[in-house]
Scaffold this motif. Structure first.
Motif, PDB file in Angstrom:
ATOM      1  N   ALA A   1      49.943 -39.077-120.067  1.00 51.14           N
ATOM      2  CA  ALA A   1      48.597 -39.627-119.961  1.00 51.14           C
ATOM      3  C   ALA A   1      48.623 -41.144-119.788  1.00 51.14           C
ATOM      4  O   ALA A   1      47.833 -41.718-119.019  1.00 51.14           O
ATOM      5  CB  ALA A   1      47.789 -39.253-121.205  1.00 51.14           C
ATOM      6  N   PHE A   2      49.550 -41.799-120.503  1.00 50.51           N
ATOM      7  CA  PHE A   2      49.677 -43.257-120.384  1.00 50.51           C
ATOM      8  C   PHE A   2      50.045 -43.660-118.962  1.00 50.51           C
ATOM      9  O   PHE A   2      49.376 -44.506-118.341  1.00 50.51           O
ATOM     10  CB  PHE A   2      50.720 -43.766-121.369  1.00 50.51           C
ATOM     11  CG  PHE A   2      51.135 -45.196-121.153  1.00 50.51           C
ATOM     12  CD1 PHE A   2      50.254 -46.232-121.409  1.00 50.51           C
ATOM     13  CD2 PHE A   2      52.407 -45.503-120.677  1.00 50.51           C
ATOM     14  CE1 PHE A   2      50.627 -47.566-121.199  1.00 50.51           C
ATOM     15  CE2 PHE A   2      52.793 -46.816-120.475  1.00 50.51           C
ATOM     16  CZ  PHE A   2      51.896 -47.846-120.725  1.00 50.51           C
ATOM     17  N   VAL A   3      51.107 -43.058-118.411  1.00 53.21           N
ATOM     18  CA  VAL A   3      51.542 -43.405-117.056  1.00 53.21           C
ATOM     19  C   VAL A   3      50.487 -42.983-116.034  1.00 53.21           C
ATOM     20  O   VAL A   3      50.199 -43.716-115.075  1.00 53.21           O
ATOM     21  CB  VAL A   3      52.902 -42.754-116.744  1.00 53.21           C
ATOM     22  CG1 VAL A   3      53.310 -43.027-115.294  1.00 53.21           C
ATOM     23  CG2 VAL A   3      53.971 -43.283-117.693  1.00 53.21           C
ATOM     24  N   GLY A   4      49.872 -41.806-116.244  1.00 48.53           N
ATOM     25  CA  GLY A   4      48.839 -41.348-115.324  1.00 48.53           C
ATOM     26  C   GLY A   4      47.650 -42.286-115.250  1.00 48.53           C
ATOM     27  O   GLY A   4      46.962 -42.349-114.223  1.00 48.53           O
ATOM     28  N   GLY A   5      47.424 -43.047-116.299  1.00 47.90           N
ATOM     29  CA  GLY A   5      46.300 -43.973-116.318  1.00 47.90           C
ATOM     30  C   GLY A   5      46.553 -45.299-115.649  1.00 47.90           C
ATOM     31  O   GLY A   5      45.632 -46.123-115.519  1.00 47.90           O
ATOM     32  N   LEU A   6      47.807 -45.548-115.212  1.00 48.05           N
ATOM     33  CA  LEU A   6      48.083 -46.878-114.651  1.00 48.05           C
ATOM     34  C   LEU A   6      48.829 -46.871-113.317  1.00 48.05           C
ATOM     35  O   LEU A   6      49.118 -47.939-112.770  1.00 48.05           O
ATOM     36  CB  LEU A   6      48.856 -47.726-115.670  1.00 48.05           C
ATOM     37  CG  LEU A   6      50.133 -47.176-116.320  1.00 48.05           C
ATOM     38  CD1 LEU A   6      51.302 -47.151-115.379  1.00 48.05           C
ATOM     39  CD2 LEU A   6      50.464 -47.989-117.563  1.00 48.05           C
ATOM     40  N   VAL A   7      49.133 -45.681-112.764  1.00 45.43           N
ATOM     41  CA  VAL A   7      49.980 -45.669-111.572  1.00 45.43           C
ATOM     42  C   VAL A   7      49.292 -46.232-110.325  1.00 45.43           C
ATOM     43  O   VAL A   7      49.962 -46.559-109.344  1.00 45.43           O
ATOM     44  CB  VAL A   7      50.523 -44.259-111.275  1.00 45.43           C
ATOM     45  CG1 VAL A   7      51.527 -43.841-112.320  1.00 45.43           C
ATOM     46  CG2 VAL A   7      49.397 -43.239-111.149  1.00 45.43           C
ATOM     47  N   GLN A   8      47.976 -46.367-110.348  1.00 48.45           N
ATOM     48  CA  GLN A   8      47.290 -46.974-109.210  1.00 48.45           C
ATOM     49  C   GLN A   8      47.047 -48.469-109.409  1.00 48.45           C
ATOM     50  O   GLN A   8      46.560 -49.148-108.508  1.00 48.45           O
ATOM     51  CB  GLN A   8      45.955 -46.278-108.957  1.00 48.45           C
ATOM     52  CG  GLN A   8      46.100 -44.861-108.395  1.00 48.45           C
ATOM     53  CD  GLN A   8      44.756 -44.220-108.093  1.00 48.45           C
ATOM     54  OE1 GLN A   8      43.829 -44.300-108.901  1.00 48.45           O
ATOM     55  NE2 GLN A   8      44.639 -43.585-106.943  1.00 48.45           N
ATOM     56  N   GLU A   9      47.418 -48.977-110.572  1.00 46.94           N
ATOM     57  CA  GLU A   9      47.100 -50.370-110.895  1.00 46.94           C
ATOM     58  C   GLU A   9      47.907 -51.359-110.059  1.00 46.94           C
ATOM     59  O   GLU A   9      47.417 -52.437-109.714  1.00 46.94           O
ATOM     60  CB  GLU A   9      47.332 -50.626-112.378  1.00 46.94           C
ATOM     61  CG  GLU A   9      46.836 -51.984-112.844  1.00 46.94           C
ATOM     62  CD  GLU A   9      46.956 -52.164-114.351  1.00 46.94           C
ATOM     63  OE1 GLU A   9      46.902 -53.322-114.796  1.00 46.94           O
ATOM     64  OE2 GLU A   9      47.106 -51.160-115.075  1.00 46.94           O
ATOM     65  N   GLY A  10      49.160 -50.994-109.720  1.00 45.29           N
ATOM     66  CA  GLY A  10      49.977 -51.910-108.928  1.00 45.29           C
ATOM     67  C   GLY A  10      49.343 -52.244-107.597  1.00 45.29           C
ATOM     68  O   GLY A  10      49.338 -53.410-107.157  1.00 45.29           O
ATOM     69  N   GLY A  11      48.787 -51.245-106.923  1.00 43.19           N
ATOM     70  CA  GLY A  11      48.108 -51.494-105.658  1.00 43.19           C
ATOM     71  C   GLY A  11      46.889 -52.379-105.822  1.00 43.19           C
ATOM     72  O   GLY A  11      46.589 -53.229-104.963  1.00 43.19           O
ATOM     73  N   LYS A  12      46.179 -52.212-106.936  1.00 43.87           N
ATOM     74  CA  LYS A  12      45.013 -53.058-107.201  1.00 43.87           C
ATOM     75  C   LYS A  12      45.439 -54.508-107.436  1.00 43.87           C
ATOM     76  O   LYS A  12      44.741 -55.439-107.021  1.00 43.87           O
ATOM     77  CB  LYS A  12      44.252 -52.521-108.409  1.00 43.87           C
ATOM     78  CG  LYS A  12      43.603 -51.161-108.169  1.00 43.87           C
ATOM     79  CD  LYS A  12      42.936 -50.627-109.432  1.00 43.87           C
ATOM     80  CE  LYS A  12      42.334 -49.243-109.203  1.00 43.87           C
ATOM     81  NZ  LYS A  12      41.739 -48.687-110.449  1.00 43.87           N
ATOM     82  N   ILE A  13      46.587 -54.687-108.097  1.00 40.38           N
ATOM     83  CA  ILE A  13      47.089 -56.044-108.326  1.00 40.38           C
ATOM     84  C   ILE A  13      47.417 -56.713-106.997  1.00 40.38           C
ATOM     85  O   ILE A  13      47.066 -57.880-106.762  1.00 40.38           O
ATOM     86  CB  ILE A  13      48.327 -56.015-109.238  1.00 40.38           C
ATOM     87  CG1 ILE A  13      47.941 -55.561-110.652  1.00 40.38           C
ATOM     88  CG2 ILE A  13      49.008 -57.392-109.289  1.00 40.38           C
ATOM     89  CD1 ILE A  13      49.127 -55.231-111.542  1.00 40.38           C
TER      90      ILE A  13
END
Length: 434
Positions: free
Chosen positions: A103-115
């Motif tokens: 759940a932790f990783v699933g909640g942030l895997v799109q964040e790199g593209g947003k950065i």
């Protein structure tokens, strides 16, 4: 092609399309004498730059030391694809480490593209950033894999994927090679070296200092105030961050056995003009879902940039063009005999678990590495998480730090041979659609 896996003493960029088309030409500043900083970052690739920018935005005095030039390693040589997720699937992470980790990783895997998109917009980085990533399937088994991936990601709140049948994928990329695929609207592609150069300029605009062509000889990482030593100077800082990844070499022996360098190869054709738009009318990037995969996209000047292949241990094949051309012509038969203007190779750092590693060695020295071929987004995310930890918020850092790393079977001496044997099995499965 000459072997570009070491600095060769001069920090020159490899003879890639990216180096030839970079839009910022820097005058390197070599580290000489003793300097001090709040933060010392080793390595001017995506991990180091993301960490440095996020900390400089918080007001820290940041000094970066790079053995060659900005983006000289994987960050400036890769396929230029903004692909969400880690090499290890969310399924794998959940199975190995439990529901909480999944759940932790699933909640942030799109964040790199947003950065990446935030940095490009805020600092006006000219890197030809475009949206859309296509996962391509050769077999019914691949389609089932993608359908499962879509459902799993949706269960973690990510509903940005669209399944494609053969007719639908052919509207986006004109080839008979695939039976279908999946579109990720939040993926994308860009000029990777120009992204790193733009991020370096952003860091300097925030007061950061970058020393290039200053190979690091050793790091005093156990000291309360870590020290990075080069041939002509040193940086003493309150905190050090090690972001050498596949090119860290033996500078920090404690980290050598954690990852293995693996090379991947790319070519760039001559400009294709109108033919390019006919081949990829969507102008999205594409990667197939095999273990040894192909990946490709169009450059801003309408070249086909096509990559694939792996060499465990990080050496260059004797002839990159000869290795990649058959795959290019298999996907696009109309490009048979097309002129290839550039061919190059580069290393990424493979972890045995395929999960990136983040942690500390010593009291005030952090590291991040091992993106295993998914480093464009992962490195930007890890840089942000490192900056949070250094600034005092350890919540996300601790989640990654506690994930166990697995040593390569066979140790440092035989890890490449072991991994090669393992890859043969996956190539067999790819070949027979298993």
């Amino acid at each position: 092609m000459a072997n570009n896996q070491s600095y060769a003493g001069n920090g020159a960029y490899p003879d890639s399309y990216y180096a030839a088309s970079r839009n910022i030409i820097r005058t390197p500043k070599v580290l000489e004498g003793a300097v001090t900083a709040d933060i010392a970052v080793l390595g001017a690739g995506y991990s180091g730059l993301s960490t440095a920018i996020h900390l400089a935005e918080k007001g820290y005095k940041v000094v970066m030391v790079e053995g060659a030039g900005i983006g000289w390693g994987a960050s400036g040589r890769n396929g230029g694809q903004v692909v969400n997720g880690l090499n290890a699937s969310l399924d794998t992470i959940k199975r190995r480490y439990g529901d909480q980790a999944g759940a932790f990783v699933g909640g942030l895997v799109q964040e790199g593209g947003k950065i990446i998109r935030r940095l490009v917009s805020q600092y006006q980085i000219d890197c030809d950033l475009k949206d859309g990533n296509i996962y391509a399937a050769y077999t019914p088994a691949h389609m089932k894999e993608l359908e499962h991936k879509k459902a799993l990601w949706k269960s973690y709140g990510m509903d940005d994927h669209q399944m494609l049948d053969k007719a639908a994928i052919q509207k986006l990329v004109k080839t008979d090679a695939y039976i279908g695929g999946m579109l990720d609207t939040t993926g994308g592609h860009m000029h990777p070296l120009n992204l790193t150069l733009g991020e370096a300029k952003a860091l300097e605009s925030l007061g950061g200092v970058i020393y290039e062509q200053s190979p690091v000889l050793r790091v005093e990482h156990e000291a309360e105030k870590p020290v990075i030593h080069t041939a002509k100077g040193s940086v003493t800082a309150n905190t050090a961050v090690l972001c050498g990844n596949a090119y860290l070499g033996h500078v920090v022996p404690k980290l050598v056995s954690r990852v293995m360098p693996v090379s991947t190869q790319m070519v760039a054709t001559e400009p294709l003009g109108e033919r390019a738009d006919a081949l990829i009318p969507s102008d999205m990037c594409v990667e197939d879902v095999r273990y040894i995969l192909d990946y490709f996209r169009l450059s801003a000047d309408k070249r086909m940039i096509f990559g694939g292949g792996t060499v465990y241990g990080g050496t260059d094949p004797a002839d990159v063009r000869a290795k990649i051309r058959p795959n290019l012509e298999k996907v696009f038969p109309s490009l048979k005999g097309v002129k290839i203007d550039y061919a190059w190779s580069g290393n990424f750092a493979l972890s045995f678990s395929r999960v990136p590693q983040m942690g500390k060695i010593g009291r005030n020295t952090y590291f991040a590495h091992g993106y295993s071929g998914h480093g464009v987004t992962g490195s930007h995310l890890f840089g942000k998480i490192l900056s949070e930890a250094i600034h005092g918020d350890l919540s996300r850092f601790s989640q990654f730090e506690k994930l166990p790393w697995i040593p390569f079977p066979g140790g440092r001496m035989f890890r490449a041979q072991y991994s090669t044997i393992g890859s043969w099995w996956y190539q067999f499965k790819d070949a027979f659609g298993l």
